[in-house]
Design a protein around this motif. Structure first.
Motif, PDB file in Angstrom:
ATOM      1  N   GLU A  32       0.833  -1.208   0.000  1.00 25.36           N
ATOM      2  CA  GLU A  32       0.000   0.000   0.000  1.00 25.36           C
ATOM      3  C   GLU A  32       0.867   1.257   0.000  1.00 25.36           C
ATOM      4  O   GLU A  32       0.613   2.206  -0.754  1.00 25.36           O
ATOM      5  N   LEU A  33       1.901   1.258   0.839  1.00 24.56           N
ATOM      6  CA  LEU A  33       2.820   2.394   0.888  1.00 24.56           C
ATOM      7  C   LEU A  33       3.532   2.565  -0.451  1.00 24.56           C
ATOM      8  O   LEU A  33       3.680   3.683  -0.955  1.00 24.56           O
ATOM      9  N   TYR A  34       3.967   1.456  -1.028  1.00 21.09           N
ATOM     10  CA  TYR A  34       4.637   1.502  -2.333  1.00 21.09           C
ATOM     11  C   TYR A  34       3.735   2.143  -3.386  1.00 21.09           C
ATOM     12  O   TYR A  34       4.184   2.979  -4.190  1.00 21.09           O
ATOM     13  N   GLN A  35       2.461   1.755  -3.381  1.00 22.69           N
ATOM     14  CA  GLN A  35       1.522   2.312  -4.368  1.00 22.69           C
ATOM     15  C   GLN A  35       1.333   3.822  -4.166  1.00 22.69           C
ATOM     16  O   GLN A  35       1.226   4.577  -5.135  1.00 22.69           O
ATOM     17  N   ILE A  36       1.302   4.260  -2.913  1.00 29.11           N
ATOM     18  CA  ILE A  36       1.185   5.690  -2.628  1.00 29.11           C
ATOM     19  C   ILE A  36       2.392   6.437  -3.166  1.00 29.11           C
ATOM     20  O   ILE A  36       2.269   7.469  -3.848  1.00 29.11           O
ATOM     21  N   LEU A  37       3.583   5.913  -2.872  1.00 25.87           N
ATOM     22  CA  LEU A  37       4.820   6.559  -3.330  1.00 25.87           C
ATOM     23  C   LEU A  37       4.934   6.516  -4.854  1.00 25.87           C
ATOM     24  O   LEU A  37       5.442   7.462  -5.464  1.00 25.87           O
ATOM     25  N   LEU A  38       4.450   5.442  -5.438  1.00 22.20           N
ATOM     26  CA  LEU A  38       4.463   5.334  -6.898  1.00 22.20           C
ATOM     27  C   LEU A  38       3.578   6.399  -7.535  1.00 22.20           C
ATOM     28  O   LEU A  38       3.965   7.037  -8.523  1.00 22.20           O
ATOM     29  N   ARG A  39       2.399   6.611  -6.956  1.00 25.05           N
ATOM     30  CA  ARG A  39       1.497   7.635  -7.506  1.00 25.05           C
ATOM     31  C   ARG A  39       2.120   9.027  -7.389  1.00 25.05           C
ATOM     32  O   ARG A  39       1.977   9.855  -8.296  1.00 25.05           O
ATOM     33  N   CYS A  40       2.811   9.285  -6.289  1.00 21.84           N
ATOM     34  CA  CYS A  40       3.496  10.574  -6.128  1.00 21.84           C
ATOM     35  C   CYS A  40       4.531  10.762  -7.226  1.00 21.84           C
ATOM     36  O   CYS A  40       4.658  11.845  -7.820  1.00 21.84           O
ATOM     37  N   PHE A  41       5.275   9.699  -7.496  1.00 23.69           N
ATOM     38  CA  PHE A  41       6.320   9.745  -8.523  1.00 23.69           C
ATOM     39  C   PHE A  41       5.725  10.025  -9.905  1.00 23.69           C
ATOM     40  O   PHE A  41       6.225  10.871 -10.655  1.00 23.69           O
ATOM     41  N   VAL A  42       4.655   9.311 -10.223  1.00 21.33           N
ATOM     42  CA  VAL A  42       4.025   9.464 -11.541  1.00 21.33           C
ATOM     43  C   VAL A  42       3.488  10.883 -11.731  1.00 21.33           C
ATOM     44  O   VAL A  42       3.625  11.475 -12.805  1.00 21.33           O
ATOM     45  N   ARG A  43       2.910  11.457 -10.684  1.00 22.18           N
ATOM     46  CA  ARG A  43       2.385  12.818 -10.789  1.00 22.18           C
ATOM     47  C   ARG A  43       3.498  13.841 -10.969  1.00 22.18           C
ATOM     48  O   ARG A  43       3.300  14.888 -11.599  1.00 22.18           O
ATOM     49  N   ALA A  44       4.673  13.547 -10.410  1.00 20.55           N
ATOM     50  CA  ALA A  44       5.805  14.463 -10.551  1.00 20.55           C
ATOM     51  C   ALA A  44       6.544  14.268 -11.871  1.00 20.55           C
ATOM     52  O   ALA A  44       7.271  15.157 -12.315  1.00 20.55           O
ATOM     53  N   ASP A  45       6.349  13.103 -12.483  1.00 30.16           N
ATOM     54  CA  ASP A  45       6.972  12.827 -13.786  1.00 30.16           C
ATOM     55  C   ASP A  45       6.127  13.450 -14.889  1.00 30.16           C
ATOM     56  O   ASP A  45       5.483  12.768 -15.688  1.00 30.16           O
ATOM     57  N   LYS A  46       6.140  14.762 -14.926  1.00 34.17           N
ATOM     58  CA  LYS A  46       5.237  15.498 -15.813  1.00 34.17           C
ATOM     59  C   LYS A  46       5.554  15.299 -17.293  1.00 34.17           C
ATOM     60  O   LYS A  46       4.671  15.432 -18.144  1.00 34.17           O
ATOM     61  N   GLU A  47       6.812  15.001 -17.611  1.00 30.78           N
ATOM     62  CA  GLU A  47       7.179  14.774 -19.015  1.00 30.78           C
ATOM     63  C   GLU A  47       6.944  13.327 -19.441  1.00 30.78           C
ATOM     64  O   GLU A  47       7.131  12.972 -20.598  1.00 30.78           O
ATOM     65  N   MET A  48       6.549  12.466 -18.465  1.00 25.22           N
ATOM     66  CA  MET A  48       6.292  11.051 -18.716  1.00 25.22           C
ATOM     67  C   MET A  48       7.496  10.370 -19.358  1.00 25.22           C
ATOM     68  O   MET A  48       7.404   9.700 -20.392  1.00 25.22           O
ATOM     69  N   VAL A  49       8.644  10.510 -18.676  1.00 22.32           N
ATOM     70  CA  VAL A  49       9.883   9.895 -19.162  1.00 22.32           C
ATOM     71  C   VAL A  49      10.426   8.870 -18.171  1.00 22.32           C
ATOM     72  O   VAL A  49      11.526   8.345 -18.335  1.00 22.32           O
ATOM     73  N   GLY A  50       9.668   8.598 -17.109  1.00 25.49           N
ATOM     74  CA  GLY A  50      10.078   7.595 -16.135  1.00 25.49           C
ATOM     75  C   GLY A  50      11.073   8.085 -15.107  1.00 25.49           C
ATOM     76  O   GLY A  50      11.675   7.280 -14.394  1.00 25.49           O
ATOM     77  N   LYS A  51      11.227   9.398 -15.002  1.00 26.49           N
ATOM     78  CA  LYS A  51      12.140   9.975 -14.017  1.00 26.49           C
ATOM     79  C   LYS A  51      11.673  11.378 -13.670  1.00 26.49           C
ATOM     80  O   LYS A  51      10.877  11.982 -14.407  1.00 26.49           O
ATOM     81  N   VAL A  52      12.172  11.897 -12.557  1.00 27.95           N
ATOM     82  CA  VAL A  52      11.759  13.212 -12.082  1.00 27.95           C
ATOM     83  C   VAL A  52      12.955  14.156 -12.145  1.00 27.95           C
ATOM     84  O   VAL A  52      14.031  13.846 -11.608  1.00 27.95           O
ATOM     85  N   SER A  53      12.742  15.286 -12.784  1.00 32.10           N
ATOM     86  CA  SER A  53      13.807  16.275 -12.933  1.00 32.10           C
ATOM     87  C   SER A  53      13.848  17.212 -11.732  1.00 32.10           C
ATOM     88  O   SER A  53      12.941  17.231 -10.899  1.00 32.10           O
ATOM     89  N   LEU A  54      14.900  18.001 -11.665  1.00 34.16           N
ATOM     90  CA  LEU A  54      15.023  18.987 -10.596  1.00 34.16           C
ATOM     91  C   LEU A  54      13.853  19.969 -10.625  1.00 34.16           C
ATOM     92  O   LEU A  54      13.377  20.403  -9.567  1.00 34.16           O
ATOM     93  N   ASP A  55      13.374  20.285 -11.826  1.00 38.53           N
ATOM     94  CA  ASP A  55      12.254  21.231 -11.959  1.00 38.53           C
ATOM     95  C   ASP A  55      10.990  20.718 -11.274  1.00 38.53           C
ATOM     96  O   ASP A  55      10.135  21.518 -10.878  1.00 38.53           O
TER      97      ASP A  55
END
Length: 250
Positions: free
Chosen positions: A26-49
């Protein structure tokens, strides 16, 4: 679906202490959703921006229950907030690749949450060690927990729910007699820490005798005789048992 405060507390504790648990998933899924929302360019990673978005998304749930401050209370101005986020970005970017991968984020977040579980959450009266919780504190907690109007009861409810989830290995909403026996042992760990319940080895001459006795309890709860009991039956059985034990403490 929004979690209650007590459900959030029990989920975090269980997730950190048992990565094989449903709570960790459950925690993993929460953290995953946070990551996906921050991956605004949809490239599988989060930039400094987008690091600020990642942190704000993750902080929303603990803030709801008063376990994390708002950003406006943390930083005097935008520059201080930006500097703090850049520092966190560098801590997560362990390979110095200039971005945050999912594994970077999960490892950082779980370690951060583990620190918060140890320092910020209320004492774990049901799962904590004798170094963390005294016998007197446990007794005070469990006496309050038999009153269904209290926060202590709500915490007990979610503790027993997590026990049921661990036992429900088939994920069908029912447990069999073998799983029931394991769940009794799991739930009994808390009072046994304080010598408020005997060990199974002290009650039964053999594993077979223990299972036979537990099977009698199981059969009495299995009213429709389908070789399975549901969460409400488990909750009713354990709560009534706890009520009787608390009565003997007064």
């Amino acid at each position: 679906m929004e979690q209650s405060r007590e459900e959030f507390i029990v989920m975090c504790r269980t997730a950190i202490h048992d990565k094989e648990s449903g709570s960790y998933e459950e925690l993993y899924q929460i953290l995953l959703r946070c990551f996906v929302r921050a991956d605004k360019e949809m490239v599988g990673k989060v930039s400094l921006d987008n690091i600020d978005t990642l942190i704000e998304e993750a902080a929303a749930l603990p803030r709801r229950y008063g376990f994390a401050p708002k950003s406006e209370d943390l930083f005097p101005d935008a520059a201080a907030r930006k500097a703090s986020r850049e520092k966190m970005f560098k801590e997560m970017d362990v390979e110095k690749e200039g971005y945050i991968s999912l594994d970077n984020w999960i490892n950082f977040a779980v370690e951060h949450i583990a620190g918060k579980v140890a320092s910020n959450l209320p004492k774990d009266h049901l799962g904590g060690t004798t170094q963390e919780v005294t016998k007197e504190e446990f007794i005070t907690f469990i006496k309050k927990a038999v009153d269904k109007s209290t926060p202590e009861y709500r915490e007990l409810y979610f503790f027993l729910l997590k026990s049921f989830m661990r036992g429900d290995t088939n994920r069908n909403g029912e447990i069999d007699a073998v799983e029931f026996d394991k769940m009794i042992e799991d739930a009994a760990q808390a009072p046994r820490r304080f010598d408020l319940a005997p060990k199974a080895s002290e009650m039964f001459p053999s594993d077979k005798a223990r299972f036979t006795a537990r099977k009698l309890h199981f059969d009495s709860m299995d009213v429709n005789k389908n070789d399975g009991i549901s969460f409400d039956e488990w909750l009713h059985f354990t709560f009534n048992h706890i009520v009787k034990k608390v009565a003997s403490l007064t």
